[in-house]
Design an enzyme around this catalytic site. Structure first.
Site, PDB file in Angstrom:
ATOM      1  CG  ASN A  17      -1.904  -0.406   0.826  1.00 39.24           C
ATOM      2  OD1 ASN A  17      -3.375  -0.299   0.176  1.00 39.24           O
ATOM      3  ND2 ASN A  17      -2.188  -2.135   1.820  1.00 39.24           N
ATOM      4  CG  MET A  93       1.571  -6.148  11.221  1.00 38.66           C
ATOM      5  SD  MET A  93      -0.444  -5.780  11.295  1.00 38.66           S
ATOM      6  CE  MET A  93      -1.223  -7.201  12.019  1.00 38.66           C
ATOM      7  CG  LEU A  96      -1.700   4.732  16.071  1.00 43.01           C
ATOM      8  CD1 LEU A  96      -2.397   5.227  15.436  1.00 43.01           C
ATOM      9  CD2 LEU A  96      -0.603   4.705  15.773  1.00 43.01           C
ATOM     10  CG  HIS A 112     -10.093  -3.410   8.244  1.00 43.21           C
ATOM     11  ND1 HIS A 112      -8.734  -3.895   9.342  1.00 43.21           N
ATOM     12  CD2 HIS A 112     -10.845  -4.560   8.288  1.00 43.21           C
ATOM     13  CE1 HIS A 112      -9.467  -5.467   9.431  1.00 43.21           C
ATOM     14  NE2 HIS A 112     -10.278  -5.892   9.019  1.00 43.21           N
TER      15      HIS A 112
HETATM   16  C1  GRF Z   1      -3.121  -4.785   3.743  1.00 46.88           C
HETATM   17  O1  GRF Z   1      -4.014  -5.678   3.085  1.00 46.88           O
HETATM   18  C2  GRF Z   1      -3.960  -4.108   4.310  1.00 46.88           C
HETATM   19  O2  GRF Z   1      -5.765  -3.816   3.697  1.00 46.88           O
HETATM   20  C3  GRF Z   1      -4.042  -4.067   5.983  1.00 46.88           C
HETATM   21  O3  GRF Z   1      -2.427  -4.424   5.889  1.00 46.88           O
HETATM   22  C4  GRF Z   1      -2.340  -5.306   4.910  1.00 46.88           C
HETATM   23  C5  GRF Z   1      -1.084  -4.622   4.969  1.00 46.88           C
HETATM   24  O4  GRF Z   1       0.028  -5.099   3.739  1.00 46.88           O
HETATM   25  N1  GRF Z   1      -4.361  -3.101   7.239  1.00 46.88           N
HETATM   26  P1  GRF Z   1       0.992  -4.174   2.635  1.00 46.88           P
HETATM   27  O5  GRF Z   1       2.175  -3.817   3.599  1.00 46.88           O
HETATM   28  O6  GRF Z   1       0.557  -2.605   2.494  1.00 46.88           O
HETATM   29  O7  GRF Z   1       1.404  -5.259   1.642  1.00 46.88           O
END
Ligand code: GRF
Length: 221
Positions: A17, A93, A96, A112
């Protein structure tokens, strides 16, 4: 010229992302600059992605802090030094702490991989498959003090197929995550988002057109 919005992306893992946000910034689809990438995991590939694009990318070592409040105080300090205006969680992960959420109130977003409020928290795809839903998707939302509970900005809908595994469903949804996260950031950058209670209104949207849009896989707005 107007100053561009200054972002920070917080990530703990592979950072796909983050990559989508970097690409959208570089392509001019997001009118913002990523001031800083931050991770709580030294070997997170997200840090590498940031550095490859010339973005300052910092690891904050959680083992140096006794409480999450102390960790977040350092985080806050770093964000303020870089004059960050919007914090984007992308596979970050850590929970906060309330003072952090308060300090960046309505200026923290998260992605999410489910249609919230369904399946918050961890093991989202497993939850969706176990529940037997026919549709899942992804959600970009503002962050409040709960887990995946803040006001929803954009969602995209993705079908769940009979022979789906967690991996297959996750990959199908991820492709949409990479579209809606940059879009949500750009709407914020344009000043078009207004939080009214639990609802996020998007100003400047032609609602008559939105109503006619096919719902399947559609992004709204
Ligand atoms: C994604 O599926 C996001 O929705 C979730 O964690 C994952 C992170 O993936 N919160 P990346 O590290 O962005 O590839």
């Amino acid at each position: 010229m107007q100053r561009r919005l200054r972002l920070s992306v917080l990530a703990s893992g592979r950072g796909s992302n983050l990559q989508a946000i970097i690409d959208a910034c570089e392509a001019g689809q997001i009118d913002a600059v990523i001031a800083l990438v931050i991770s709580n995991v030294a070997e997170a590939y997200a840090l590498e992605r940031g550095r490859r694009h010339g973005i300052e990318s910092a690891f904050i070592d959680p083992s140096l802090y006794r409480t999450s409040g102390e960790f977040d105080a350092t985080l806050l300090d770093l964000l303020r030094k870089h004059e960050v205006e919007l914090v984007c969680l992308a596979g970050y992960m850590r929970l906060l702490s309330p003072p952090f959420v308060e300090a960046y109130s309505n200026r923290i977003m998260n992605i999410h991989p489910a249609l919230l409020p369904a399946f918050p928290g961890l093991h989202t795809h497993r939850q969706a498959l176990q529940h037997g839903v026919k549709l899942s998707g992804c959600t970009v939302h503002f962050v409040d003090e709960g887990v995946d509970t803040g006001p929803i900005i954009i969602q995209a809908v993705v079908p769940v197929l009979d022979d789906d595994t967690e991996e297959a469903l996750s990959a199908r949804i991820l492709a949409y995550e990479h579209q809606i996260y940059p879009r949500a950031i750009q709407l914020f950058a344009e000043g078009r988002l207004e939080i009214r209670g639990r609802r996020v209104l998007c100003h400047g949207t032609d609602t008559s057109q939105a109503r006619d849009k096919q719902a399947w896989g559609a992004m709204n707005p």
